[in-house]
Enzyme design. Structure first.
Site, PDB file in Angstrom:
ATOM      1  N   HIS A 466       0.831  -1.207   0.000  1.00  0.00           N
ATOM      2  CA  HIS A 466       0.000   0.000   0.000  1.00  0.00           C
ATOM      3  C   HIS A 466       0.865   1.257   0.000  1.00  0.00           C
ATOM      4  O   HIS A 466       0.688   2.155  -0.844  1.00  0.00           O
ATOM      5  CB  HIS A 466      -0.915  -0.009   1.228  1.00  0.00           C
ATOM      6  CG  HIS A 466      -1.771   1.210   1.364  1.00  0.00           C
ATOM      7  ND1 HIS A 466      -3.079   1.245   0.943  1.00  0.00           N
ATOM      8  CD2 HIS A 466      -1.509   2.458   1.850  1.00  0.00           C
ATOM      9  CE1 HIS A 466      -3.586   2.448   1.167  1.00  0.00           C
ATOM     10  NE2 HIS A 466      -2.647   3.203   1.722  1.00  0.00           N
ATOM     11  N   GLU A 467       1.795   1.338   0.926  1.00  0.00           N
ATOM     12  CA  GLU A 467       2.598   2.556   1.029  1.00  0.00           C
ATOM     13  C   GLU A 467       3.500   2.741  -0.183  1.00  0.00           C
ATOM     14  O   GLU A 467       3.779   3.871  -0.594  1.00  0.00           O
ATOM     15  CB  GLU A 467       3.418   2.544   2.325  1.00  0.00           C
ATOM     16  CG  GLU A 467       2.577   2.617   3.587  1.00  0.00           C
ATOM     17  CD  GLU A 467       1.643   3.823   3.626  1.00  0.00           C
ATOM     18  OE1 GLU A 467       2.002   4.875   3.061  1.00  0.00           O
ATOM     19  OE2 GLU A 467       0.539   3.701   4.197  1.00  0.00           O
ATOM     20  N   HIS A 470       1.739   4.686  -2.756  1.00  0.00           N
ATOM     21  CA  HIS A 470       1.893   6.136  -2.587  1.00  0.00           C
ATOM     22  C   HIS A 470       3.251   6.580  -3.133  1.00  0.00           C
ATOM     23  O   HIS A 470       3.363   7.633  -3.779  1.00  0.00           O
ATOM     24  CB  HIS A 470       1.817   6.502  -1.105  1.00  0.00           C
ATOM     25  CG  HIS A 470       0.441   6.480  -0.524  1.00  0.00           C
ATOM     26  ND1 HIS A 470      -0.618   7.171  -1.059  1.00  0.00           N
ATOM     27  CD2 HIS A 470      -0.050   5.856   0.592  1.00  0.00           C
ATOM     28  CE1 HIS A 470      -1.707   6.977  -0.318  1.00  0.00           C
ATOM     29  NE2 HIS A 470      -1.381   6.182   0.686  1.00  0.00           N
ATOM     30  N   HIS A 473       3.226   6.943  -6.787  1.00  0.00           N
ATOM     31  CA  HIS A 473       2.497   8.155  -7.181  1.00  0.00           C
ATOM     32  C   HIS A 473       3.453   9.352  -7.183  1.00  0.00           C
ATOM     33  O   HIS A 473       3.392  10.212  -8.077  1.00  0.00           O
ATOM     34  CB  HIS A 473       1.343   8.374  -6.210  1.00  0.00           C
ATOM     35  CG  HIS A 473       0.216   9.187  -6.757  1.00  0.00           C
ATOM     36  ND1 HIS A 473      -0.929   9.454  -6.037  1.00  0.00           N
ATOM     37  CD2 HIS A 473       0.044   9.826  -7.939  1.00  0.00           C
ATOM     38  CE1 HIS A 473      -1.748  10.188  -6.758  1.00  0.00           C
ATOM     39  NE2 HIS A 473      -1.176  10.438  -7.911  1.00  0.00           N
TER      40      HIS A 473
END
Length: 679
Positions: A466-467, A470, A473
């Site tokens: 998940h991280e 980020h 991104h």
């Protein structure tokens, strides 16, 4: 004072901050000089006699504040990942001043007049789409910051912003102190029954660090349901852990409940001053949700089926418990869920850990997936220094071998680190400023004793993926203006790319590459993978209710109309009433965060925004369906997703970007199917 390394642009690769040279004494002088410099730059913009142009106003604004941006990026990462009494004092001192500094810019009438002029003439200026959006977004930001208020209104707004900044800083610092103070110390080895040898050793190390050699200390994570509750066999110890968890922030010594009431009241007053009925209405007006009714409609649709699922799960757990234990309690849920999963699906969560060694999950899972989907590779840079000895630095390369940026990983928990997991940008990408991204992921994985491998839970694996979503991104950002860089998107879409990245953790070819036994190197058996997937679906009711409890609690605090509505309010009483009204007052399932330690909302940027996780999941679930529809290879889909959305940051409307690769607006059905909420 030694030479201040912030005063010059870093000469390290990608302008990595020179952490080896930075001392605490450098922060305050840099903040002060950085604010003064930016105000001088703003004066240079407003002092120009010529009519406002895109270049002499908006571009000049984008170039301003470079020194302040450098120090803020470093300091606020340090204050959350490796705080000290010194950084706490600096944060408490500087946060209100930084709020006042932002107000000085946003409430400058001469500056707003220039932006207003550009906004009115935007159709005549020959702007490209990114430039036009930048003008529109600057205008929106200034209006929402109070630029249109009269002198009296602006004066009160400045006071409110300063008070809110001070109170939220205090809440965050209290939260760390409360979590450390709530550590459960055990003196009897029998009380640790059910924990793995590795977990027992880690608890002993925790106790030693607290000068309690010979005891065992269970440190809490910043959630209500502590992961250790799944393994502790002693029911009374589980009760003590749950009580310590739920009571944080509601004690005489650390009363974050009182602070939460004050913060919510201040936000309500500010919203009214800016012309909104409540803070939630203000918060969503510039998000993709647009209206509070849109958020409430989605959440209301999810609550009844989620509660029904959770009640079915509760009945199954109650049947599994010994009759003498009586009613299923919150401290029983995780323990008996683990046992029901083990019996029904033959999956023992503790037995899975040897397949999830941190280094292997990171390199052969997270990094490998990014290579398969996007073509990127990462190489560790031992020659570069992070802000803590445990921080690791990787250089990131694109598919053609060109350099993209740096990724920093700070994976282990420590008393000086805030709870949870997050991504920060130490350097934001911008073609205008000639900058490439430097991003950091912070997690709170329990650090094993020296010389032993870090074995992860399945939830830890999910958090890593998940991280890193980020991080991607930020790393893939390819915009002209820093205003739009990386994760600078509406809050209710910022979780979208990270949640999409979670899908790769269970994709067969990715899982087979990293899920290998630490001792034998054997891959996780295929049938165990299938059972694990089935076991994960069990408990979806609990997870959805736990999340919705937190989302609707946040929403209730910020749907209050007028500060006077909270006069004399008690946080615990307010919380109880809010959950009851939402239909989520299930004693056995406390919300993921209670008010006293809801740092996302009362110390972070998620006020009236915690709904965004499930709002983003609508986009995520629909995107995952698109990735897996077989119309093109995963690599081709990854390239399209990166081009249409990940690289664009805030330079396009996220829903327009979604439609550009999906061919339509997002559909709720994939989310309902994923969470088992379809009729």
């Amino acid at each position: 004072m030694t030479r201040n390394p912030f005063f010059e642009r870093s000469t390290l690769p990608y302008e990595l901050p020179p952490f080896g040279e930075i001392e605490e004494e450098h922060y305050v002088p840099t903040f002060e000089r950085g604010m003064a410099e930016q105000l001088g730059e703003i004066g240079g913009i407003t002092g120009v006699a010529e009519e406002a142009t895109f270049e002499n106003t908006v571009v000049a604004l984008e170039r301003s504040g470079a020194l302040l941006a450098r120090v803020a990026a470093v300091f606020f990462n340090i204050s959350s990942s490796d705080s000290t009494a010194g950084t706490d004092a600096i944060e408490a001192r500087m946060s209100p001043r930084l709020a006042a500094h932002r107000d000085a810019i946003h409430l400058d009438p001469a500056l707003f007049a220039r932006i207003e002029s550009l906004y009115r003439r935007r159709d005549e200026l020959g702007l490209d789409p990114e430039q036009r959006r930048l003008v529109e977004q600057y205008h929106l930001r200034f209006v929402r910051a109070g630029a249109g208020l009269d002198t009296q209104g602006q004066a009160r707004l400045r006071e409110l912003n300063t008070e809110i900044a001070a109170a939220t800083t205090e809440f965050g610092q209290n939260n760390v102190a409360a979590r450390n103070a709530a550590t459960v110390v055990l003196d009897n080895a029998d009380e640790l029954a059910g924990l793995s040898p590795t977990a027992v050793a880690a608890a002993a190390e925790n106790a030693r660090s607290m000068d309690r050699a010979g005891a065992w200390a269970l440190r809490l994570q910043n959630v209500s349901n502590q992961p250790v509750l799944a393994d502790l066999a002693d029911r009374d110890v589980r009760r003590r852990v749950m009580a310590a968890s739920l009571e944080r922030g509601f004690t005489e010594d650390i009363d974050n409940g009182r602070l939460a009431v004050r913060i919510a009241a201040l936000r309500a007053e500010r919203a009214a001053l800016l012309g909104y009925p409540d803070h939630a209405s203000y918060a969503v007006a510039d998000q993709t949700a647009r209206t509070p009714e849109a958020v409430e409609e989605m959440l209301a649709r999810l609550v009844p089926p989620a509660v029904a699922n959770a009640k079915r799960e509760a009945a199954e757990l109650a049947d599994a418990m010994p009759a003498e234990d009586g009613e299923l309690r919150s401290w029983d849920w995780q323990y008996w869920s683990q046992r029901v999963r083990a019996e029904r699906f033959s999956v023992d969560a503790e037995a899975l850990r040897p397949y999830f060694e941190l280094e292997r999950v990171l390199r052969d899972g997270v990094f490998f997936a990014a290579e398969q989907v996007y073509g990127i590779t990462l190489r560790e840079r031992d020659d570069l220094v992070g802000y803590h000895p445990e921080v690791r630095i990787f250089e990131v390369f694109d598919a053609d071998g060109s350099a993209l940026g740096l990724f920093l990983g700070d994976f282990f928990a420590r008393p000086s680190k805030h709870g949870g997991a997050w991504m920060n940008e130490l350097v934001s990408q911008s073609r205008l400023l000639g900058k490439r991204p430097v991003v950091v992921n912070n997690l709170n994985i329990a650090k094993p004793p020296a010389g032993e491998p870090a074995l992860l839970t399945w939830d830890n694996v999910r958090t890593l993926f998940h991280e890193f979503g980020h991080a991607l991104h930020g790393l893939f950002s390819d915009v002209q203006y820093p205003f739009f860089a990386g994760t600078e998107v509406p809050r209710d879409c910022v979780e979208f790319p990270s949640q999409v990245n979670e899908v790769w953790m269970a994709r067969p070819e990715i899982l087979a590459n990293y899920a290998r036994h630490i001792d034998t190197g054997e891959p996780m058996p295929a049938e165990l993978v299938e059972r694990m997937a089935a076991a994960e679906r069990f408990g979806e009711g609990f997870r959805t209710v736990e999340y919705l409890g937190a989302a609707l609690l946040d929403w209730s605090w910020h749907r209050v109309s007028g500060a006077e509505s909270l006069a004399g309010a008690d946080a615990a009483t307010f919380e109880e009433a809010a959950l009851r009204e939402a239909g989520l007052a299930l004693a056995a399932i406390p919300p993921r965060y209670r008010t006293g330690y809801f740092a996302h909302v009362f110390a972070g940027g998620y006020a009236a925004g915690y709904y965004s996780y499930i709002w983003s999941e609508v986009l995520d679930a629909d995107t995952v369906d698109w990735f897996e529809d077989g119309a093109a290879s995963i690599r081709e889909k990854g390239t399209a997703f990166r081009r249409a959305l990940l690289s664009r940051g805030g330079s396009v409307d996220p829903l327009e970007a979604f439609a550009s690769f999906r061919g339509r607006a997002p559909d709720l059905e994939p989310l309902l199917a994923r969470r088992g909420l379809l009729a």
